[in-house]
Design a protein around this motif. Structure first.
Motif, PDB file in Angstrom:
ATOM      1  N   ALA A 225     -31.904  24.557  42.083  1.00 25.51           N
ATOM      2  CA  ALA A 225     -32.475  25.905  42.136  1.00 25.51           C
ATOM      3  C   ALA A 225     -33.862  25.940  41.501  1.00 25.51           C
ATOM      4  O   ALA A 225     -34.723  26.711  41.915  1.00 25.51           O
ATOM      5  N   TRP A 226     -34.079  25.125  40.458  1.00 36.41           N
ATOM      6  CA  TRP A 226     -35.419  25.006  39.864  1.00 36.41           C
ATOM      7  C   TRP A 226     -36.242  23.930  40.563  1.00 36.41           C
ATOM      8  O   TRP A 226     -37.463  24.034  40.671  1.00 36.41           O
ATOM      9  N   MET A 227     -35.576  22.863  40.962  1.00 32.99           N
ATOM     10  CA  MET A 227     -36.310  21.658  41.361  1.00 32.99           C
ATOM     11  C   MET A 227     -37.123  21.847  42.642  1.00 32.99           C
ATOM     12  O   MET A 227     -38.199  21.270  42.789  1.00 32.99           O
TER      13      MET A 227
ATOM     14  N   HIS B  29     -38.679  24.467  43.518  1.00 36.33           N
ATOM     15  CA  HIS B  29     -39.883  25.172  43.056  1.00 36.33           C
ATOM     16  C   HIS B  29     -40.848  24.191  42.392  1.00 36.33           C
ATOM     17  O   HIS B  29     -42.063  24.214  42.647  1.00 36.33           O
ATOM     18  N   GLU B  30     -40.306  23.297  41.571  1.00 31.54           N
ATOM     19  CA  GLU B  30     -41.142  22.299  40.884  1.00 31.54           C
ATOM     20  C   GLU B  30     -41.740  21.329  41.898  1.00 31.54           C
ATOM     21  O   GLU B  30     -42.933  20.967  41.821  1.00 31.54           O
TER      22      GLU B  30
ATOM     23  N   SER C 143     -44.585  22.874  43.701  1.00 35.79           N
ATOM     24  CA  SER C 143     -45.808  22.996  42.896  1.00 35.79           C
ATOM     25  C   SER C 143     -46.647  21.723  42.962  1.00 35.79           C
ATOM     26  O   SER C 143     -47.853  21.764  42.741  1.00 35.79           O
TER      27      SER C 143
ATOM     28  N   LEU D 120     -36.743  30.614  45.689  1.00 35.50           N
ATOM     29  CA  LEU D 120     -37.798  30.502  44.669  1.00 35.50           C
ATOM     30  C   LEU D 120     -38.884  29.516  45.096  1.00 35.50           C
ATOM     31  O   LEU D 120     -40.065  29.743  44.839  1.00 35.50           O
TER      32      LEU D 120
ATOM     33  N   PRO E 280     -50.373  24.309  39.696  1.00 38.15           N
ATOM     34  CA  PRO E 280     -51.097  23.044  39.683  1.00 38.15           C
ATOM     35  C   PRO E 280     -50.207  21.852  39.975  1.00 38.15           C
ATOM     36  O   PRO E 280     -48.999  21.917  39.796  1.00 38.15           O
TER      37      PRO E 280
ATOM     38  N   LEU F   6     -37.071  22.360  35.409  1.00 37.85           N
ATOM     39  CA  LEU F   6     -38.103  23.395  35.571  1.00 37.85           C
ATOM     40  C   LEU F   6     -39.467  22.800  35.896  1.00 37.85           C
ATOM     41  O   LEU F   6     -40.202  23.320  36.738  1.00 37.85           O
TER      42      LEU F   6
ATOM     43  N   ALA G 128     -44.107  23.976  36.519  1.00 42.71           N
ATOM     44  CA  ALA G 128     -44.112  25.174  37.369  1.00 42.71           C
ATOM     45  C   ALA G 128     -43.050  26.171  36.927  1.00 42.71           C
ATOM     46  O   ALA G 128     -43.297  27.387  36.874  1.00 42.71           O
ATOM     47  N   GLY G 129     -41.859  25.663  36.588  1.00 39.03           N
ATOM     48  CA  GLY G 129     -40.786  26.549  36.157  1.00 39.03           C
ATOM     49  C   GLY G 129     -41.072  27.189  34.814  1.00 39.03           C
ATOM     50  O   GLY G 129     -40.771  28.371  34.597  1.00 39.03           O
TER      51      GLY G 129
ATOM     52  N   MET H 158     -44.029  27.782  33.590  1.00 32.91           N
ATOM     53  CA  MET H 158     -45.066  28.797  33.823  1.00 32.91           C
ATOM     54  C   MET H 158     -44.467  30.070  34.429  1.00 32.91           C
ATOM     55  O   MET H 158     -44.898  31.187  34.126  1.00 32.91           O
ATOM     56  N   TRP H 159     -43.478  29.891  35.278  1.00 29.97           N
ATOM     57  CA  TRP H 159     -42.796  31.053  35.888  1.00 29.97           C
ATOM     58  C   TRP H 159     -42.113  31.871  34.801  1.00 29.97           C
ATOM     59  O   TRP H 159     -42.212  33.101  34.776  1.00 29.97           O
ATOM     60  N   LEU H 160     -41.436  31.172  33.866  1.00 32.24           N
ATOM     61  CA  LEU H 160     -40.778  31.873  32.748  1.00 32.24           C
ATOM     62  C   LEU H 160     -41.810  32.572  31.867  1.00 32.24           C
ATOM     63  O   LEU H 160     -41.611  33.713  31.427  1.00 32.24           O
TER      64      LEU H 160
ATOM     65  N   PRO I 123     -32.958  30.456  38.142  1.00 30.62           N
ATOM     66  CA  PRO I 123     -33.706  31.664  38.521  1.00 30.62           C
ATOM     67  C   PRO I 123     -32.789  32.839  38.857  1.00 30.62           C
ATOM     68  O   PRO I 123     -33.097  33.991  38.525  1.00 30.62           O
TER      69      PRO I 123
END
Lengths: 157, 409
Positions: free
Chosen positions: A69-71, A73-74, A77, A100, A156, B53, B56-57, B59-61, B159
């Motif tokens: 769920a986080w990865m 998004h990472e 990026s 996300l 970034p 995270l 990027a994660g 920074m989102w937090l 999230p």
């Protein structure tokens, strides 16, 4: 235009065109990937060693833990993310991660989608119509055109 | 999705930008799963180690925290962090990892999140009760709470769990609905495990047979009610191998006192599992007798597991590192009861508030030269292959012996 098209029950995200990686395997970003190198790393996975970056993954089912769920998004990026994921069966984590991470997703078909879509084929994933379609060579995007559909959307590298 | 007035206001930004962001995320997920509406939840549990995270994660937090809008509306707690700050050098963790962890923790605190840093909150913080709707992260927490407690949660990734904390609700789909809680697969076991690794292996086999999130296995044939620690390993492995979020044990777990209560009377037994299957799963990981490190983690150890471990470590002198990971709630008791001293006098280390695989496992392997790893956690062996380890599953006794001898017998 190709008529090889399949309808899903669940869909999310933007229309994308790209090349497939297909396996009747599960998927978890934590369990299966070397995210720094952008390749499948789990020795037992059929796609081990292959780059998933900008590919359309066609897989059986979402596996494992909540980290994906986080990865996604990472990975987004750093521009090291699949452009879409297509599942026979999805779990909640992959859908939350796709939401996300802005990764297009289809899930839930009346056929085994991993047996229908050829490995390495160019396909169109269109969440608006809940469809995945194998393209004719005449429909392939010009160099660089497909990349616009999988553009970087977050922070970034 | 149908929204009530409060939810419409949150979506419109009337409760601030943070609640709006959370609501938008939840609606996106809810629509994907065709949720009709939201259900109020009483607790949220957020998995958010910084290996997952990334920058990027975090920074989102930080963006959410920077809004300064008051944060979570319901008790919201955290899964293990990516380090034990006091032992980070022993783990070979770099300063940038610790800095990222500090930033994430600071953002969570500003959002009102309680840093419990545990994946065994059902043993240490506040167990969810039958019928209670919650938004839990960590698959082991969800499967235990759903199956053993009879609570109602989907796997909520970081999230989504945080969003639930911020809005006090979650989309009503999946295991919040009665229709998804009936058994879909009936399995008979002809053998009842005796050790935690065997319970984990049995859970892993059930998970593989189930093979997707929407299957609900009903298991029958167990000779006696398992303990909380046994169910912890059984469920965590099942969730890991199969992405399973709910199981029923006939005559044991609260929703399955009788076959018909979960629709088991309409299902034929399609799989039988015996001791040989459990042995075969364990043997499939036993590729090399030499080991570099022994790890007890995933899930974090209860005080009784640490008690058993201390007994086995008493008077030993380890050739290989042995790491035992527990929660910040259990660690003070482990110290107070003298278990930490016994384990560390033998050459082991008791870590708190982290989990091995959530703590930059790949980098630890490269920095410390840890590749061949022995553990009694079936969940851990299932995860670590992708991180470049050769994980092997054995009993707690065999793992302690391996730390002493340098080989897994």
């Amino acid at each position: 235009m190709s008529t090889t098209q399949y309808q899903s029950r669940h869909a999310m995200g933007r229309r994308v065109i790209g090349q497939t990686l297909v396996a009747h395997d599960g998927f978890s970003a934590r369990y299966d990937l070397n995210r720094l190198q952008g390749v499948f790393s789990r020795p037992a996975h059929k796609l081990v060693g292959q780059s998933y970056v900008d590919k359309i993954l066609v897989l059986d089912t979402a596996k494992g833990g909540v980290a994906t769920a986080w990865m996604l998004h990472e990975m987004r990026s750093r521009n090291m993310v699949p452009s879409a994921i297509v599942f026979n069966t999805v779990n909640t984590i992959l859908a939350q991660g796709a939401a996300l991470g802005d990764v297009s997703m289809l899930a839930g078909f009346d056929v085994d989608i991993t047996a229908q879509i050829p490995h390495g084929a160019m396909v169109e994933v269109d969440p608006d119509t809940f469809t995945i379609r194998v393209l004719d060579p005449s429909e392939y995007p010009a160099e660089g055109q497909g990349a616009a559909d999988t553009r970087k959307v977050h922070g970034p590298r | 999705m149908k929204l009530n007035d409060e939810e419409k206001a949150m979506l419109a930004g009337e409760a601030g930008s943070v609640a709006k962001t959370a609501m938008e995320h939840q609606i996106k997920v809810g629509r994907f799963f065709k949720a009709e509406d939201f259900v109020p939840v009483t607790q949220a549990h957020v998995m958010a180690d910084t290996e997952s995270l990334g920058q990027a994660g975090v920074m989102w937090l930080e963006k959410l925290a920077d809004a300064g809008e008051g944060g979570v509306r319901i008790p919201t707690i955290t899964d293990p962090r990516g380090t034990d700050f006091e032992k980070a050098s022993l783990l070979g963790q770099a300063d940038w990892m610790l800095e990222l962890e500090r930033r994430a923790i600071e953002a969570f605190i500003r959002l009102g999140v309680s840093m419990t840093d545990t994946c065994i909150n059902y043993q240490t913080v506040l167990a969810a009760t039958r019928g209670e709707h919650v938004a839990f992260g960590d698959t082991g927490v969800v499967i235990y709470s759903n199956s053993v407690g009879g609570a109602r949660s989907n796997f909520e990734g970081g999230p989504s769990a945080l969003s639930a904390g911020l809005t006090g609700r979650t989309p009503r789909y999946g295991y919040h609905l009665d229709s998804h809680r009936q058994a879909t697969l009936r399995i008979r076991t002809d053998w009842t495990p005796r050790s935690l690794d065997d319970w984990g292996a049995l859970g892993g086999i059930v998970g593989r047979l189930s093979n997707n999130y929407w299957q609900v296995p009903l298991v029958e044939g167990l000779e006696a009610a398992p303990t909380s620690d046994e169910l912890k390993h059984f469920g965590a492995a099942m969730a890991s191998f199969g992405s399973t979020a709910l199981f029923h044990l006939l005559g044991i777990t609260p929703e399955a006192p009788r076959l018909a209560d979960v629709g088991g009377d309409k299902l034929a037994v399609t799989h039988r599992i015996g001791e040989s299957d459990v042995i075969a799963l364990k043997q499939s990981y036993r590729v090399d007798p030499s080991i570099d490190v022994v790890v007890f983690s995933a899930p974090q150890l209860s005080i009784f597991e640490l008690r058993d471990l201390a007994k086995l470590c008493n008077g030993k002198n380890f050739k290989r590192p042995l790491l035992a990971v527990t929660s910040p709630q259990v660690k003070p008791d482990c110290d107070r009861f003298g278990y930490t001293k016994v384990i560390e006098e033998a050459g082991g280390t008791v870590l708190s508030g982290m989990c091995f695989y959530q703590s930059y496992a790949r980098e630890m392997s490269e920095t410390k030269g840890w590749k061949r790893l022995a553990t009694n956690s079936a969940k851990l062996v299932n995860i670590l292959g992708g991180y470049g380890y050769v994980p092997m599953l054995a009993s707690m006794h065999a793992c302690v012996q391996a730390a002493e001898m340098g080989e897994l017998q």
